[in-house]
Write a protein that holds these residues in place. Structure first.
Motif, PDB file in Angstrom:
ATOM      1  N   GLY A 184      15.885 -67.631-143.478  1.00 50.41           N
ATOM      2  CA  GLY A 184      16.965 -67.767-144.447  1.00 50.41           C
ATOM      3  C   GLY A 184      17.893 -66.576-144.383  1.00 50.41           C
ATOM      4  N   VAL A 185      18.654 -66.374-145.468  1.00 52.49           N
ATOM      5  CA  VAL A 185      19.606 -65.268-145.547  1.00 52.49           C
ATOM      6  C   VAL A 185      18.886 -64.040-146.073  1.00 52.49           C
ATOM      7  CG1 VAL A 185      21.748 -64.456-146.590  1.00 52.49           C
ATOM      8  CG2 VAL A 185      21.510 -66.849-145.903  1.00 52.49           C
ATOM      9  N   ALA A 186      18.938 -62.962-145.293  1.00 43.00           N
ATOM     10  CA  ALA A 186      18.292 -61.725-145.721  1.00 43.00           C
ATOM     11  C   ALA A 186      19.239 -60.827-146.504  1.00 43.00           C
ATOM     12  CB  ALA A 186      17.753 -60.975-144.502  1.00 43.00           C
ATOM     13  N   GLY A 187      20.566 -60.968-146.270  1.00 42.21           N
ATOM     14  CA  GLY A 187      21.536 -60.117-146.946  1.00 42.21           C
ATOM     15  C   GLY A 187      22.174 -60.811-148.129  1.00 42.21           C
ATOM     16  N   GLU A 188      23.383 -60.341-148.440  1.00 41.00           N
ATOM     17  CA  GLU A 188      24.076 -60.884-149.600  1.00 41.00           C
ATOM     18  C   GLU A 188      24.738 -62.221-149.321  1.00 41.00           C
ATOM     19  OE1 GLU A 188      28.267 -58.446-148.936  1.00 41.00           O
ATOM     20  OE2 GLU A 188      26.816 -57.745-150.411  1.00 41.00           O
ATOM     21  N   GLY A 189      24.866 -62.595-148.052  1.00 39.23           N
ATOM     22  CA  GLY A 189      25.401 -63.894-147.707  1.00 39.23           C
ATOM     23  C   GLY A 189      26.913 -63.917-147.644  1.00 39.23           C
ATOM     24  N   GLY A 190      27.455 -65.127-147.542  1.00 44.91           N
ATOM     25  CA  GLY A 190      28.894 -65.319-147.419  1.00 44.91           C
ATOM     26  C   GLY A 190      29.168 -66.642-146.717  1.00 44.91           C
ATOM     27  N   ILE A 191      30.299 -66.716-146.073  1.00 39.23           N
ATOM     28  CA  ILE A 191      30.692 -67.931-145.371  1.00 39.23           C
ATOM     29  C   ILE A 191      30.172 -67.872-143.928  1.00 39.23           C
ATOM     30  CG2 ILE A 191      32.633 -69.319-144.592  1.00 39.23           C
ATOM     31  CD1 ILE A 191      34.238 -68.261-146.920  1.00 39.23           C
ATOM     32  N   VAL A 192      29.486 -68.902-143.514  1.00 38.21           N
ATOM     33  CA  VAL A 192      28.967 -68.968-142.152  1.00 38.21           C
ATOM     34  C   VAL A 192      30.135 -69.219-141.210  1.00 38.21           C
ATOM     35  CG1 VAL A 192      27.439 -70.197-140.562  1.00 38.21           C
ATOM     36  CG2 VAL A 192      26.742 -69.823-142.939  1.00 38.21           C
ATOM     37  N   THR A 193      30.262 -68.354-140.210  1.00 41.28           N
ATOM     38  CA  THR A 193      31.357 -68.502-139.245  1.00 41.28           C
ATOM     39  C   THR A 193      30.921 -69.222-137.982  1.00 41.28           C
ATOM     40  OG1 THR A 193      30.855 -66.293-138.363  1.00 41.28           O
ATOM     41  CG2 THR A 193      32.523 -66.449-140.107  1.00 41.28           C
ATOM     42  N   ARG A 194      29.699 -69.012-137.526  1.00 39.03           N
ATOM     43  CA  ARG A 194      29.211 -69.656-136.310  1.00 39.03           C
ATOM     44  C   ARG A 194      27.719 -69.938-136.420  1.00 39.03           C
ATOM     45  NH1 ARG A 194      30.321 -66.173-131.202  1.00 39.03           N
ATOM     46  NH2 ARG A 194      29.507 -64.566-132.615  1.00 39.03           N
TER      47      ARG A 194
ATOM     48  N   ALA B   7      22.937 -67.382-136.454  1.00 34.17           N
ATOM     49  CA  ALA B   7      24.204 -67.724-137.090  1.00 34.17           C
ATOM     50  C   ALA B   7      24.839 -66.443-137.611  1.00 34.17           C
ATOM     51  CB  ALA B   7      23.988 -68.717-138.235  1.00 34.17           C
ATOM     52  N   THR B   8      26.150 -66.443-137.700  1.00 31.28           N
ATOM     53  CA  THR B   8      26.871 -65.271-138.201  1.00 31.28           C
ATOM     54  C   THR B   8      27.589 -65.628-139.500  1.00 31.28           C
ATOM     55  OG1 THR B   8      28.835 -65.837-136.896  1.00 31.28           O
ATOM     56  CG2 THR B   8      27.221 -64.380-135.877  1.00 31.28           C
ATOM     57  N   VAL B   9      27.738 -64.583-140.343  1.00 31.09           N
ATOM     58  CA  VAL B   9      28.394 -64.740-141.644  1.00 31.09           C
ATOM     59  C   VAL B   9      29.624 -63.831-141.671  1.00 31.09           C
ATOM     60  CG1 VAL B   9      28.131 -64.468-144.139  1.00 31.09           C
ATOM     61  CG2 VAL B   9      26.218 -65.307-142.762  1.00 31.09           C
ATOM     62  N   ASP B  10      30.682 -64.313-142.272  1.00 33.53           N
ATOM     63  CA  ASP B  10      31.917 -63.535-142.350  1.00 33.53           C
ATOM     64  C   ASP B  10      31.648 -62.190-143.021  1.00 33.53           C
ATOM     65  OD1 ASP B  10      34.930 -63.258-142.326  1.00 33.53           O
ATOM     66  OD2 ASP B  10      34.518 -63.085-144.483  1.00 33.53           O
ATOM     67  N   ARG B  11      32.202 -61.093-142.389  1.00 28.79           N
ATOM     68  CA  ARG B  11      31.945 -59.752-142.875  1.00 28.79           C
ATOM     69  C   ARG B  11      33.224 -58.929-142.996  1.00 28.79           C
ATOM     70  NH1 ARG B  11      27.933 -57.810-138.561  1.00 28.79           N
ATOM     71  NH2 ARG B  11      27.357 -59.972-138.703  1.00 28.79           N
ATOM     72  N   SER B  12      34.332 -59.568-143.203  1.00 24.51           N
ATOM     73  CA  SER B  12      35.594 -58.833-143.248  1.00 24.51           C
ATOM     74  C   SER B  12      35.615 -57.812-144.386  1.00 24.51           C
ATOM     75  CB  SER B  12      36.771 -59.813-143.386  1.00 24.51           C
ATOM     76  OG  SER B  12      36.594 -60.642-144.541  1.00 24.51           O
ATOM     77  N   VAL B  13      35.175 -58.196-145.553  1.00 23.47           N
ATOM     78  CA  VAL B  13      35.142 -57.270-146.693  1.00 23.47           C
ATOM     79  C   VAL B  13      34.127 -56.175-146.453  1.00 23.47           C
ATOM     80  CG1 VAL B  13      34.692 -57.067-149.156  1.00 23.47           C
ATOM     81  CG2 VAL B  13      35.922 -59.058-148.281  1.00 23.47           C
ATOM     82  N   GLN B  14      32.955 -56.537-145.978  1.00 19.29           N
ATOM     83  CA  GLN B  14      31.909 -55.553-145.760  1.00 19.29           C
ATOM     84  C   GLN B  14      32.301 -54.544-144.682  1.00 19.29           C
ATOM     85  OE1 GLN B  14      31.556 -58.786-145.995  1.00 19.29           O
ATOM     86  NE2 GLN B  14      29.936 -59.267-147.477  1.00 19.29           N
ATOM     87  N   THR B  15      33.084 -54.980-143.713  1.00 17.77           N
ATOM     88  CA  THR B  15      33.517 -54.065-142.656  1.00 17.77           C
ATOM     89  C   THR B  15      34.444 -52.989-143.222  1.00 17.77           C
ATOM     90  OG1 THR B  15      33.327 -55.816-140.999  1.00 17.77           O
ATOM     91  CG2 THR B  15      34.690 -53.921-140.435  1.00 17.77           C
ATOM     92  N   GLN B  16      35.344 -53.391-144.102  1.00 19.73           N
ATOM     93  CA  GLN B  16      36.246 -52.407-144.721  1.00 19.73           C
ATOM     94  C   GLN B  16      35.476 -51.433-145.610  1.00 19.73           C
ATOM     95  OE1 GLN B  16      39.406 -52.084-143.882  1.00 19.73           O
ATOM     96  NE2 GLN B  16      39.129 -53.827-142.463  1.00 19.73           N
ATOM     97  N   THR B  17      34.479 -51.941-146.290  1.00 17.05           N
ATOM     98  CA  THR B  17      33.672 -51.065-147.129  1.00 17.05           C
ATOM     99  C   THR B  17      32.945 -50.037-146.282  1.00 17.05           C
ATOM    100  OG1 THR B  17      33.362 -52.842-148.736  1.00 17.05           O
ATOM    101  CG2 THR B  17      31.815 -51.012-148.812  1.00 17.05           C
TER     102      THR B  17
END
Length: 389
Positions: A92-102, A118-128
């Protein structure tokens, strides 16, 4: 009485020529003939058969018998159950989750440990994470400045230009700056770790069984299982056995598993025996380990033949064992060559024959065939057949 001359009186017949006498002779002759025929029939019917030859006896029916002895017979348990992954890993999801991109894998594919599923969108997390990285640089600059001021203070304190109290303050400032560098660095690494957990990864090498996520889906730690993976591709049959069969079973017992609809069997062995029994069904589970094969599909149904041990029992061909309303039995020829019925309990049935669990000790002369034409107490002529090695 006066008779006229020249006329003779009638003469009475008294000899055999008399009519009454002839009738008596005919009757007597008929009686004699009947008696002769009766005597002949009696003599023919009462004639005794030829006496048997000297030293002979009554005519006995020959029957083939065998002394089975005791042979090692395998105890095989038959069971049914469902096929499943030996070690199933829900992912399952180990982190906070988000939108699945692939989504990068499909059911039936092999994956390695740590491979991204599978990958989850991390645009916000990357800026943080970038912001925290910049704070690390700021903290390091402050540390460099504090260290330089402390070094100058150390050079001046011996000349009396700076008091020791001022030197201690500058030392504390340097130490605080070093601590802020560590805090900023830890925050930055935490952000990087959180970003890494946004990728859904395989916990170990194995076979992907199911996929429950699609691109564009929003997932979180509460989304539940997204993938199912069979660790190492190992399978098992969860065989249902009675508590009596479980008592005689041991770990490592070999088994043959046949999936429903398959034309071949797969070798395995019992690797775990249920420590508890279902109180409602009085059954437990024996888990039979199997190697990966595309024909072994989790969720399917199969049968198993488990060899739980061996014992020395009399072994008879099928022709020697009969069954009626009272159960299974055989005919045994006693010491006086008389047939007697012996009730038996059948053990394992195999290509080699039928093992007799109870009723025989192996030293009896057992009738091999034609038992249906014999009766208890009948005397026979036993002909012993040699047992094959």
């Amino acid at each position: 009485m006066n008779y006229e001359p020249g006329v003779m009186a009638p003469e009475r017949l008294t000899g055999p020529e008399a009519p009454g006498s002839r009738r008596r002779w005919i009757v007597a002759a008929a009686v004699v003939a009947v008696l002769a025929v009766a005597i002949a029939l009696w003599a023919f019917a009462g004639k005794k058969p030829d006496a048997p030859a000297a030293g002979g006896g009554e005519q006995l029916s020959p029957v083939t018998v065998v002394v089975p002895g005791r042979k090692a017979a395998e105890r095989t348990l038959s069971a049914t159950g469902s096929i499943a992954a030996r070690r199933e890993m829900p992912v399952g999801v180990a982190g906070e989750g988000g939108i699945v991109t692939r989504v990068l894998v499909e059911p039936g594919q092999w994956v390695k440990a740590g491979q991204v599923l599978a990958t989850v969108d991390r645009s916000v997390q990357t800026q943080t994470a970038a912001s925290l990285g910049a704070q690390v640089n700021v903290a390091r600059a402050d540390l460099t400045l504090a260290q330089a001021e402390l070094d100058r203070a150390n050079a001046l304190v011996d000349r009396g230009f700076i008091s020791k109290a001022d030197l201690q303050r500058r030392t504390a400032t340097r130490d605080a700056a070093a601590a802020r560098v560590k805090v900023a660095g830890a925050s930055f690494k935490e952000a990087q770790a959180r970003n890494g957990r946004l990728d859904i990864r395989a916990p170990a090498e194995g076979l992907v069984l199911t996929r429950g996520v699609e691109a564009g889906q929003i997932v979180s730690s509460g989304s539940g299982m997204l993938f199912r993976i069979a660790q190492g591709g190992q399978m098992e049959l969860r065989a249902q056995l009675s508590e009596g069969d479980l008592a005689g079973l041991h770990v490592g017992a070999p088994a043959k598993v046949t999936p429903i609809g398959a034309d071949r069997s797969y070798s395995g062995e019992v690797w775990q025996i249920s420590p508890v029994v279902d109180p409602s069904t009085r059954q437990g589970i024996a888990r039979i380990a199997l190697r990966y094969d595309p024909a072994l599909r989790p969720g399917g149904f199969g049968t198993a033949a488990i060899v739980s041990g061996s014992s020395a029992l009399p072994l008879l061909p099928e022709s020697a064992v009969m069954t009626d309303g009272k159960g299974s039995f055989v005919y045994v020829v006693g010491k006086d060559d008389k047939v007697e019925r012996r009730a038996i309990k059948i053990g394992e049935v195999s290509d080699s024959g039928i093992a007799v669990a109870e009723g025989l000790n192996g030293t009896e002369r057992v009738v091999l065939s034609a038992g249906a034409f014999l009766n208890p107490g009948q005397k026979v002529k036993p002909i012993r057949q040699a047992q094959k090695g």
